[in-house]
Design a protein around this motif. Structure first.
Motif, PDB file in Angstrom:
ATOM      1  N   LEU A  34       0.992  -1.283  -0.033  1.00  0.00           N
ATOM      2  CA  LEU A  34       0.197  -0.187   0.065  1.00  0.00           C
ATOM      3  C   LEU A  34       0.813   1.276  -0.069  1.00  0.00           C
ATOM      4  N   SER A  35       2.015   1.159   0.655  1.00  0.00           N
ATOM      5  CA  SER A  35       2.979   2.405   0.729  1.00  0.00           C
ATOM      6  C   SER A  35       3.327   2.762  -0.769  1.00  0.00           C
ATOM      7  N   ALA A  36       3.828   1.466  -1.510  1.00  0.00           N
ATOM      8  CA  ALA A  36       4.414   1.734  -2.752  1.00  0.00           C
ATOM      9  C   ALA A  36       3.166   2.347  -3.732  1.00  0.00           C
ATOM     10  N   GLN A  37       2.076   1.916  -3.464  1.00  0.00           N
ATOM     11  CA  GLN A  37       0.796   2.151  -4.265  1.00  0.00           C
ATOM     12  C   GLN A  37       0.773   3.947  -4.256  1.00  0.00           C
ATOM     13  N   ALA A  38       0.651   4.074  -2.895  1.00  0.00           N
ATOM     14  CA  ALA A  38       0.440   5.528  -2.620  1.00  0.00           C
ATOM     15  C   ALA A  38       1.653   6.465  -3.144  1.00  0.00           C
ATOM     16  N   ALA A  39       2.787   5.912  -3.085  1.00  0.00           N
ATOM     17  CA  ALA A  39       3.776   6.784  -3.498  1.00  0.00           C
ATOM     18  C   ALA A  39       3.839   6.918  -5.044  1.00  0.00           C
ATOM     19  N   ALA A  40       3.459   5.663  -5.532  1.00  0.00           N
ATOM     20  CA  ALA A  40       3.510   5.914  -7.124  1.00  0.00           C
ATOM     21  C   ALA A  40       2.483   6.890  -7.482  1.00  0.00           C
ATOM     22  N   ARG A  41       1.241   6.873  -6.741  1.00  0.00           N
ATOM     23  CA  ARG A  41       0.241   7.738  -7.107  1.00  0.00           C
ATOM     24  C   ARG A  41       0.798   9.194  -6.860  1.00  0.00           C
ATOM     25  N   ALA A  42       1.490   9.413  -5.708  1.00  0.00           N
ATOM     26  CA  ALA A  42       1.817  10.734  -5.375  1.00  0.00           C
ATOM     27  C   ALA A  42       2.949  11.436  -6.486  1.00  0.00           C
ATOM     28  N   LEU A  43       3.740  10.492  -6.836  1.00  0.00           N
ATOM     29  CA  LEU A  43       4.865  10.686  -7.800  1.00  0.00           C
ATOM     30  C   LEU A  43       4.224  10.792  -9.220  1.00  0.00           C
ATOM     31  N   ASP A  44       3.325  10.128  -9.654  1.00  0.00           N
ATOM     32  CA  ASP A  44       2.689  10.602 -10.820  1.00  0.00           C
ATOM     33  C   ASP A  44       1.926  11.770 -11.014  1.00  0.00           C
ATOM     34  N   HIS A  45       1.109  12.117  -9.874  1.00  0.00           N
ATOM     35  CA  HIS A  45       0.801  13.510  -9.893  1.00  0.00           C
ATOM     36  C   HIS A  45       1.764  14.586  -9.862  1.00  0.00           C
TER      37      HIS A  45
END
Length: 866
Positions: A774-785
């Motif tokens: 879940l941490s990786a998913q949240a980080a990926a979303r943040a970095l994509d935005h």
């Protein structure tokens, strides 16, 4: 500059010509287009890339008079004078080398025998051919048949697009071209590369195209250099005196009603000019007007008119136009210009009205010129008032004050007092910064003016002053009372809308401003174009702060449509609105470019106070991209605009400082500054900005503002504040599900960087709980935005991108180490003891196995500029 001009890529046309020339069956291409469109350059660019010999010939009017004139170099000296023998000799020598390519420039000027030879080569597929033909010129049948009968491919070269023109000019100038100047250049050149080049070089030579803070601006008329003059005069030389008479009249007054033009020069002359393609007509539903088919033709024709002849012709036009409908502003302005230029008599009231019209259109240089002419002709206070406003807006406050200083208020009636007092108080309050004297003049008006309509104007101006002093509630109430009157004067409406446009959006009443903005848009005439432009800026900000970013962007684009470089100040205000929306959307590079252009356009002898909103938002854009040095520079420039007359902007100033602190790694300081901004905003009733400041504090790591934001939900219109409140509550509770949901809400409304921060703040919470996936998913979303926001960075995004077992305070201290601060300097900045700083450094070094403070900073921040 000449060696820097390049032909922009025309990939489709290049491929078409090259394919036609390299076809195994022979053939070739005919490039067709207007003079200067780039036919010759493109054809030579293609042939230079071929591995084949090229025989180039250039046709001229003189060669056209000689049989086989352009091919004469390939005719053997001993050849017979018989045409057939001459053709044979030229052909044999032209094609002596295998795989030869024939190039013919301006093939429409081929003599009959040369055209026949070219036609034979094409029919026989004896060699590939590339030829150029200018549109609008008679072409020999033998040349026309080349593409009509399918022997050669016809390739149409169209004008450059606006984007291509801008890219070309910026390449040559090695700098940014102001948007308004780009619009004017593109429209004037009609996308013709040769015309564009001559226009740019002429403007640079004449000093009308200059660089201001890295932005190239066109100010004043375009200058046509000798090279382009020669090209256009060659075309004009073919036409007789009646056509030239038509063009000379039009050169002095364009556009001109076609019936008036026909009365001046005759119907036959007008028809001949139109049929020749020199002029074109257009209709506005009421009348048909004539104008030049190409804007630069007028400049060339004007060179052929002497001073005496010009004055005489203008006089004839004036006599014809005196009876026209002067209820139309454009008619008044152009007639006034014509009379001033020709020395013709004109009613001073009409001249003053035309000056007001120009100012209402944000054409301040023209308004100043007409108002000054009226003032010098004895126009008195009416002319002085317009002249003062035109000069003031252009950043010359002392001159503006001097214009009105000679008038004695004791000798003025009530109307004159308002005409004199409001502009003078405006000069003193906003531009000179003499707040007390400004209030004294407004108090004088309040004491002596009793007429109800005039008192509404005074009340509205006082409302604008109160708003700028951050007396938001007082200013809004006063302005609303003015607009509630049955028939307030237009000047009162303008001032009231101005006050409300700056106050309602930040007070959380952006939706309430919508009908006021609509009323302003529908008003047929405004008293001051710059105040109208400020109202439009307020409309854009109202829509932005309530969360309707799509409509805000649409309105901002509509408001940015100006047609003259003389309207540069109005354009700059509109551009600030566009830039503001881009900043909130997270399009930071676009915002920076637009802001810098707007600020360059607002450059003046005295710093213009209306630069401040742009500067404060620009700080945030630079800071979001991690460019602390540029953010510091702009913030320092903004600090020259301070004082009680600009107290309205203090919350935004604090927010800008908070973003600068965040980009410098001072997360704790960023939170404190954001809270301070919220406190200032709250004390003044700026509830929307209070909510925004608290939202920034949350993004910088503050977990204590959820309750305060929740209390603002009912005080600020639109959905944004409620989302801010949900975000703060989720962050305070460390609720990752709620943070994910609110991130989606931010994305849906268009606040992408806020969406990135909400997602990023979930990363350390997941890490602490051991939820790596879940941490990786949240980080990926943040970095994509963040990537969609031009690679923007914030404390939350940095932490998500580089998760480390350190606290926020430890991260903040290491950022200051990376910037070169000593432990004592860090302690002073954070208001803690040196021992506390040393303790944080020791614990962080232990966690990361760092040998010393420098290695610690490098591990966390890499090569952060000191």
């Amino acid at each position: 500059m000449g060696d820097r001009w390049q032909l922009l890529d025309r990939p489709a046309e290049y491929r078409a010509v090259r394919t036609a020339l390299t076809n195994s069956e022979g053939g070739g291409a005919v490039l067709v287009g207007a003079a200067g469109i780039g036919k010759t350059t493109l054809s030579k660019l293609v042939t230079s890339a071929l591995d084949a010999p090229v025989r180039w010939v250039a046709c001229t009017e003189s060669s056209q008079a000689i049989p086989l004139g352009v091919f004469a170099p390939w005719i053997a000296p001993t050849a017979s004078r018989d045409p057939i023998a001459l053709l044979g000799s030229a052909r044999e020598n032209l094609l002596a080398e295998p795989h030869t390519v024939i190039g013919v420039d301006d093939a429409y000027l081929l003599d009959k025998l040369s055209a026949t030879l070219l036609h034979q080569i094409a029919v026989d597929r004896a060699a590939p051919i590339v030829a150029t033909v200018r549109t609008g010129e008679p072409v020999p049948d033998a040349v026309t048949c080349l593409w009509k009968d399918g022997y050669l491919e016809r390739v149409e070269l169209r004008p450059l697009t606006k984007q291509q023109c801008v890219a070309l000019v910026e390449t040559v100038l090695d700098g940014t071209l102001e948007g308004l100047s780009a619009d004017v250049m593109w429209e004037s050149s009609i996308g013709n590369p040769l015309f564009l080049r001559n226009m740019v070089e002429g403007a640079v030579e004449a000093g009308t195209l200059t660089e201001v803070n890295g932005v190239w601006q066109l100010r004043g008329p375009t200058a046509v250099p000798s090279g382009l003059v020669s090209l256009l005069e060659c075309r004009l030389a073919r036409f007789g005196e009646p056509v030239m008479d038509t063009l000379k009249m039009l050169a002095l007054y364009e556009p001109l009603d076609i019936d008036v033009l026909a009365d001046l020069v005759g119907e036959d002359a007008v028809d001949a000019a139109e049929i020749s393609g020199l002029i074109r007509t257009s209709s506005d539903g009421r009348s048909v007007s004539a104008c030049f088919s190409h804007p630069l033709l007028g400049d060339v024709v004007r060179r052929r008119i002497g001073t005496a002849a010009a004055r005489k012709r203008r006089g004839r036009i004036v006599e014809m136009l005196r009876d026209q409908d002067l209820s139309i502003a454009s008619h008044r302005i152009r007639l006034a210009q014509l009379c001033v230029d020709s020395g013709q008599a004109i009613d001073n009231d009409l001249l003053i009205t035309a000056a007001k019209d120009a100012v209402a259109l944000s054409n301040l240089p023209l308004g100043e010129r007409l108002a000054r002419a009226a003032f010098e002709r004895g126009g008195g206070l009416s002319a002085a008032e317009v002249l003062c406003r035109a000069v003031l807006w252009q950043g010359r406050p002392q001159e503006a004050d001097d214009i009105l200083a000679d008038f004695d208020p004791d000798r003025l009636d009530q109307l004159e007092l308002v005409q004199w007092g409001i502009p003078r108080a405006s000069v003193l309050f906003w531009s000179v910064g003499d707040v007390a004297r400004g209030h004294e003049i407004m108090a004088l008006l309040g004491d002596r003016v009793e007429h109800p309509a005039l008192r509404l104007v005074i009340d509205a101006a006082n409302a604008a002053i109160a708003v700028h002093e951050n007396k938001i509630t007082e200013g809004i109430e006063a302005a609303e009372r003015v607009l509630a009157e049955p028939s307030p004067p237009k000047q009162a409406i303008d001032w009231a809308a101005f006050a409300l446009g700056l106050s309602m959006p930040i007070a959380g009443r952006g939706a309430d401003f919508a009908p006021i903005a609509a009323r302003s848009r529908s008003q047929q005439k405004t008293t001051d174009g710059m105040i109208r432009d400020m109202v439009r800026y307020g409309d854009v900000m109202a829509l932005t702060l309530v969360g309707d970013l799509d409509l805000a962007e649409q309105r901002a684009a509509e408001y940015s449509e100006f047609s003259s470089c003389a309207q540069f100040l109005g354009w700059a205000i509109a551009k600030i609105g566009c830039s503001a929306v881009a900043t909130y959307r997270g399009r930071f590079r676009e915002a920076i470019t637009s802001f810098e252009q707007a600020l360059a356009a607002l450059n003046a002898e005295s710093a213009l106070p209306w630069k401040l909103p742009a500067q404060l938002l620009l700080v945030r854009a630079y800071a979001a991209l991690g460019d602390a040095a540029e953010a510091e520079r702009v913030l320092a420039e903004a600090d020259e605009h301070t004082g009680p007359q600009l107290a309205l902007h203090e919350p935004q100033r604090m927010i800008a400082r908070a973003w600068l602190a965040a980009s410098s790694g001072s997360q704790h300081c960023a939170v404190e500054l954001a809270r301070k901004a919220a406190d200032i905003a709250h004390s003044a009733g700026q509830y929307a900005l209070e909510a925004e400041a608290l939202h920034h504090a949350t993004r910088f790591g503050d977990r204590t503002v959820a309750r305060r934001l929740a209390a603002l939900v009912g005080r600020a219109q639109g959905p944004v504040v409620a989302i801010y409140a949900r975000h703060a509550a989720a962050f305070e509770r460390s609720d990752t599900h709620a943070l994910a949901a609110v991130s989606v809400e931010f994305e849906n409304i268009g606040l992408l960087l806020s969406a990135a921060d909400a997602a990023a703040q979930a990363v350390p919470i997941h890490d602490h709980a051991g939820r790596r996936r879940l941490s990786a998913q949240a980080a990926a979303r943040a970095l994509d935005h963040a990537a969609r926001c031009d690679g923007a960075t914030t404390p939350a995004i940095q932490a998500a991108a580089h998760p480390l077992p350190i606290t926020d305070r430890e991260r903040e201290i290491t950022a200051l180490i990376a910037r070169g601060l000593s432990n004592r300097e860090i302690a002073e900045r954070l208001c803690v003891s040196v021992r506390t700083v040393e303790g944080h450094i020791y614990r962080a070094c232990t966690k990361l196995d760092a040998a010393d403070r420098d290695q610690l900073a490098t591990l966390i921040w890499g090569d952060l500029t000191r």
